[in-house]
Scaffold this motif. Sequence first.
Motif, PDB file in Angstrom:
ATOM      1  N   ASP A 107       7.733   9.621  -2.763  1.00 46.90           N
ATOM      2  CA  ASP A 107       9.245   9.676  -2.621  1.00 46.90           C
ATOM      3  C   ASP A 107       9.767   8.379  -3.593  1.00 46.90           C
ATOM      4  O   ASP A 107       9.086   7.256  -3.438  1.00 46.90           O
ATOM      5  CB  ASP A 107       9.526   9.468  -1.306  1.00 46.90           C
ATOM      6  CG  ASP A 107      11.224   9.770  -0.920  1.00 46.90           C
ATOM      7  OD1 ASP A 107      11.894   8.948  -1.754  1.00 46.90           O
ATOM      8  OD2 ASP A 107      11.405  10.482  -0.271  1.00 46.90           O
ATOM      9  N   PRO A 108      10.746   8.713  -4.451  1.00 44.75           N
ATOM     10  CA  PRO A 108      11.115   7.571  -5.240  1.00 44.75           C
ATOM     11  C   PRO A 108      11.817   6.369  -4.456  1.00 44.75           C
ATOM     12  O   PRO A 108      12.110   5.308  -4.832  1.00 44.75           O
ATOM     13  CB  PRO A 108      12.104   8.292  -5.940  1.00 44.75           C
ATOM     14  CG  PRO A 108      12.592   9.445  -5.467  1.00 44.75           C
ATOM     15  CD  PRO A 108      11.232   9.986  -4.595  1.00 44.75           C
ATOM     16  N   ASN A 109      11.991   6.690  -3.316  1.00 44.37           N
ATOM     17  CA  ASN A 109      12.881   5.934  -2.275  1.00 44.37           C
ATOM     18  C   ASN A 109      11.768   5.115  -1.406  1.00 44.37           C
ATOM     19  O   ASN A 109      11.263   5.716  -0.333  1.00 44.37           O
ATOM     20  CB  ASN A 109      14.036   6.496  -1.517  1.00 44.37           C
ATOM     21  CG  ASN A 109      14.862   5.377  -0.692  1.00 44.37           C
ATOM     22  OD1 ASN A 109      14.191   5.029   0.294  1.00 44.37           O
ATOM     23  ND2 ASN A 109      16.035   5.351  -1.055  1.00 44.37           N
ATOM     24  N   LEU A 110      11.509   3.705  -1.609  1.00 45.49           N
ATOM     25  CA  LEU A 110      10.865   3.058  -0.693  1.00 45.49           C
ATOM     26  C   LEU A 110      11.109   3.141   0.959  1.00 45.49           C
ATOM     27  O   LEU A 110      10.236   3.386   1.706  1.00 45.49           O
ATOM     28  CB  LEU A 110      10.516   1.511  -1.241  1.00 45.49           C
ATOM     29  CG  LEU A 110       9.475   0.612  -0.291  1.00 45.49           C
ATOM     30  CD1 LEU A 110       8.327   1.541  -0.215  1.00 45.49           C
ATOM     31  CD2 LEU A 110       9.475  -0.520  -1.210  1.00 45.49           C
ATOM     32  N   SER A 111      12.182   2.960   1.290  1.00 48.43           N
ATOM     33  CA  SER A 111      12.597   2.996   2.739  1.00 48.43           C
ATOM     34  C   SER A 111      12.171   4.530   3.141  1.00 48.43           C
ATOM     35  O   SER A 111      11.542   4.522   4.192  1.00 48.43           O
ATOM     36  CB  SER A 111      14.010   2.644   3.071  1.00 48.43           C
ATOM     37  OG  SER A 111      14.396   1.479   2.462  1.00 48.43           O
ATOM     38  N   GLU A 122       0.823  -1.258   0.062  1.00 42.56           N
ATOM     39  CA  GLU A 122       0.040   0.108   0.130  1.00 42.56           C
ATOM     40  C   GLU A 122       0.930   1.218  -0.053  1.00 42.56           C
ATOM     41  O   GLU A 122       0.501   2.163  -0.777  1.00 42.56           O
ATOM     42  CB  GLU A 122      -0.906  -0.013   1.260  1.00 42.56           C
ATOM     43  CG  GLU A 122      -2.071  -0.987   1.147  1.00 42.56           C
ATOM     44  CD  GLU A 122      -2.913  -0.807   2.463  1.00 42.56           C
ATOM     45  OE1 GLU A 122      -2.772   0.140   3.226  1.00 42.56           O
ATOM     46  OE2 GLU A 122      -4.047  -1.529   2.454  1.00 42.56           O
ATOM     47  N   ILE A 123       1.812   1.271   0.884  1.00 41.24           N
ATOM     48  CA  ILE A 123       2.872   2.434   0.870  1.00 41.24           C
ATOM     49  C   ILE A 123       3.509   2.581  -0.633  1.00 41.24           C
ATOM     50  O   ILE A 123       3.595   3.576  -0.899  1.00 41.24           O
ATOM     51  CB  ILE A 123       3.910   2.155   1.932  1.00 41.24           C
ATOM     52  CG1 ILE A 123       3.226   2.107   3.347  1.00 41.24           C
ATOM     53  CG2 ILE A 123       4.938   3.463   1.788  1.00 41.24           C
ATOM     54  CD1 ILE A 123       4.006   1.685   4.476  1.00 41.24           C
ATOM     55  N   ASP A 124       3.834   1.531  -1.106  1.00 44.47           N
ATOM     56  CA  ASP A 124       4.579   1.543  -2.284  1.00 44.47           C
ATOM     57  C   ASP A 124       3.944   2.037  -3.422  1.00 44.47           C
ATOM     58  O   ASP A 124       4.126   2.949  -4.219  1.00 44.47           O
ATOM     59  CB  ASP A 124       5.084   0.087  -2.847  1.00 44.47           C
ATOM     60  CG  ASP A 124       5.675  -0.046  -3.984  1.00 44.47           C
ATOM     61  OD1 ASP A 124       6.496   1.145  -4.018  1.00 44.47           O
ATOM     62  OD2 ASP A 124       5.714  -0.858  -4.773  1.00 44.47           O
ATOM     63  N   GLU A 125       2.413   1.687  -3.488  1.00 42.65           N
ATOM     64  CA  GLU A 125       1.567   2.225  -4.569  1.00 42.65           C
ATOM     65  C   GLU A 125       1.135   3.757  -4.266  1.00 42.65           C
ATOM     66  O   GLU A 125       0.870   4.340  -5.374  1.00 42.65           O
ATOM     67  CB  GLU A 125       0.199   1.412  -4.300  1.00 42.65           C
ATOM     68  CG  GLU A 125       0.556  -0.098  -4.822  1.00 42.65           C
ATOM     69  CD  GLU A 125      -1.014  -0.900  -4.296  1.00 42.65           C
ATOM     70  OE1 GLU A 125      -1.816  -0.192  -4.030  1.00 42.65           O
ATOM     71  OE2 GLU A 125      -0.853  -1.980  -4.613  1.00 42.65           O
ATOM     72  N   THR A 126       1.380   4.283  -3.248  1.00 44.55           N
ATOM     73  CA  THR A 126       0.920   5.413  -2.892  1.00 44.55           C
ATOM     74  C   THR A 126       1.810   6.548  -2.727  1.00 44.55           C
ATOM     75  O   THR A 126       1.809   7.597  -2.451  1.00 44.55           O
ATOM     76  CB  THR A 126      -0.121   5.786  -1.945  1.00 44.55           C
ATOM     77  OG1 THR A 126       0.449   5.243  -0.564  1.00 44.55           O
ATOM     78  CG2 THR A 126      -1.320   4.859  -2.088  1.00 44.55           C
ATOM     79  N   ARG A 127       3.195   6.099  -2.770  1.00 46.95           N
ATOM     80  CA  ARG A 127       4.575   7.069  -2.203  1.00 46.95           C
ATOM     81  C   ARG A 127       4.545   8.062  -3.420  1.00 46.95           C
ATOM     82  O   ARG A 127       4.531   7.742  -4.462  1.00 46.95           O
ATOM     83  CB  ARG A 127       5.642   6.054  -1.981  1.00 46.95           C
ATOM     84  CG  ARG A 127       6.075   5.304  -3.313  1.00 46.95           C
ATOM     85  CD  ARG A 127       7.305   4.544  -3.017  1.00 46.95           C
ATOM     86  NE  ARG A 127       7.574   3.465  -3.869  1.00 46.95           N
ATOM     87  CZ  ARG A 127       8.787   3.211  -4.470  1.00 46.95           C
ATOM     88  NH1 ARG A 127       9.854   4.088  -3.764  1.00 46.95           N
ATOM     89  NH2 ARG A 127       8.978   2.412  -5.315  1.00 46.95           N
TER      90      ARG A 127
END
Length: 70
Positions: free
Chosen positions: A49-53, A42-47
Amino acid sequence: MRKRSLTIAGHRTSIALEPPFWDALESIAGTRGISLPHLIAEIDETREDPNLSSAIRVFVLAWYRSAPKL
């Protein structure tokens, strides 16, 4: 830093975060009744920021900032 490998949206990825962030993510996922990989997806889909961490850290900060104060 603690690194974990997870399958997110059908692909394997490794994420490195400090232990308190992993603990917070597990707590948030438990509160929401979803798995840790589901939450990170979910965080990945809505971020934004290009950096997932970094996006994960911002998500955790926002979660706790919006929590009701006791």
